[in-house]
Design an enzyme around this catalytic site. Structure first.
Site, PDB file in Angstrom:
ATOM      1  N   ASP A   1     -99.379 113.218  -9.848  1.00 14.69           N
ATOM      2  CA  ASP A   1     -98.973 113.888 -11.154  1.00 14.69           C
ATOM      3  C   ASP A   1     -99.020 112.865 -12.293  1.00 14.69           C
ATOM      4  OD1 ASP A   1     -98.910 115.792  -9.442  1.00 14.69           O
ATOM      5  OD2 ASP A   1     -96.453 116.358  -9.803  1.00 14.69           O
TER       6      ASP A   1
ATOM      7  N   ASP B   1     -92.363 118.421  -4.331  1.00 12.12           N
ATOM      8  CA  ASP B   1     -93.714 119.028  -3.815  1.00 12.12           C
ATOM      9  C   ASP B   1     -94.616 117.893  -3.326  1.00 12.12           C
ATOM     10  OD1 ASP B   1     -93.629 118.350  -6.621  1.00 12.12           O
ATOM     11  OD2 ASP B   1     -95.613 119.303  -6.830  1.00 12.12           O
TER      12      ASP B   1
END
Length: 319
Positions: free
Chosen positions: A210, A65
């Site tokens: 992240d 992603d």
């Protein structure tokens, strides 16, 4: 000097009908930078009018992603007859995977693509008047975050005081502002310290990608103007956030508060919260007093100078 952030993709691992996977476009004067390139990034760039003239792509880690948009983006650049080189910055140990991704269709692009591996504490990119620094993040893959940090600006030039000292309007103003002493017709020497104030801070943007909450995020920039932080989950999934190496909105806000960030953008929203973000915002605001928001895809943000100064900091020598 304009500094503009456009949120091209704000979703977590699974996109929704409203949110694309992670990608952030930053424009500073003539420089155009891209941070992460999730699937469909090239379409988002067309949709929101950023164009494709990026010089540097900064990848936080190699989960799909955040990188699956690279092959399509590179191909589109080639179709547009791009000649300028592209540098992709990514964590140490990811070069081979990135090279495979860039050449996924078996055709090398028509322009040069350079891979620059970076680690904690590196300066990934140095430009005129700013740099992009890396910092360690805590994810379940090789990962780094990035901080765009501008150099300090020159202090304010006190034109009125300079004239009172007998400095004529003209080139001597600029010399003083550049830090050079000037001699007047009567032999008097005027030093920069007499007419130029203390250096003024530039602007800074910190992007984590992240990560679990990490101290390094606090240390990489002094009171950032914008912190863009992983906030995949709300408090109802706090345990899962830790298990999957992500953060909650509350944890992101705690980091923002400790860092003295002026604004906090909550990113990488899990698809389970599609259409409902009230809890994220409410939980973040319980621990952070600054401006917090959950950007929509396509939202653009201008970053002002910390002191509210105008774009120009040069002494006027045109008269």
């Amino acid at each position: 000097m304009a500094l503009r952030v456009t949120f091209l993709g704000t979703a977590g691992a699974i996109p929704t009908t409203e949110r694309n996977p992670s990608s952030i476009f930053v424009a500073r004067a003539g420089d155009q930078l891209l941070f992460d390139a999730g699937e469909g990034t090239q379409r988002q760039m067309m949709r929101f009018g950023t164009g494709f003239s990026i010089s540097n792509l900064f990848v936080t880690h190699l989960h799909g992603d955040h990188v699956l948009g690279i092959p399509g983006l590179v191909q589109t650049m080639a179709f547009n007859d791009r000649e300028d080189p592209l540098t992709i910055h990514a964590p140490h140990g990811t070069r081979r995977q990135l090279e495979s991704l860039v050449n996924a269709l078996g055709n090398r692009p028509s322009f040069s693509v350079r891979i620059n591996e970076v680690g904690d504490g590196d300066v990934a990119y140095r430009a005129d008047e700013y740099e992009v620094r890396t910092f360690e993040t805590d994810h379940d893959a090789r990962s780094v975050g990035y901080a765009l940090v501008e150099d300090d600006r020159k202090g304010r030039f006190d034109r009125e005081h300079a004239e009172s000292l007998g400095v004529p309007v003209g080139p001597k103003f600029s010399k003083l502002h550049r830090g050079e002493s000037v001699e007047l017709e009567d032999g008097t020497v005027v030093d920069p310290e007499q007419v130029v104030g203390e250096p003024r801070p530039g602007r800074s943007i910190v992007y984590t990608g992240d990560t679990r909450p990490a101290t390094e995020t606090i240390e990489v920039a002094d009171e950032p103007d914008l912190l863009i932080h992983d906030a995949t989950f709300a408090d109802d999934r706090a345990e899962r956030a830790g298990m999957t190496a992500h953060s909650t909105a509350r944890q992101a806000a705690e980091i923002a508060s400790r860092a003295g960030a002026k604004r906090l953008a909550l990113m990488h929203l899990s698809s389970r919260y599609a259409g409902y973000t009230d809890d994220h915002l409410a939980e973040a605001r319980e621990v952070y007093d600054g401006e917090v928001f959950l950007p929509e895809d396509g939202q653009a943000l201008e970053i002002p100078y910390p002191d509210g100064g105008d774009v120009s900091s040069e002494a006027d020598s045109s008269e």
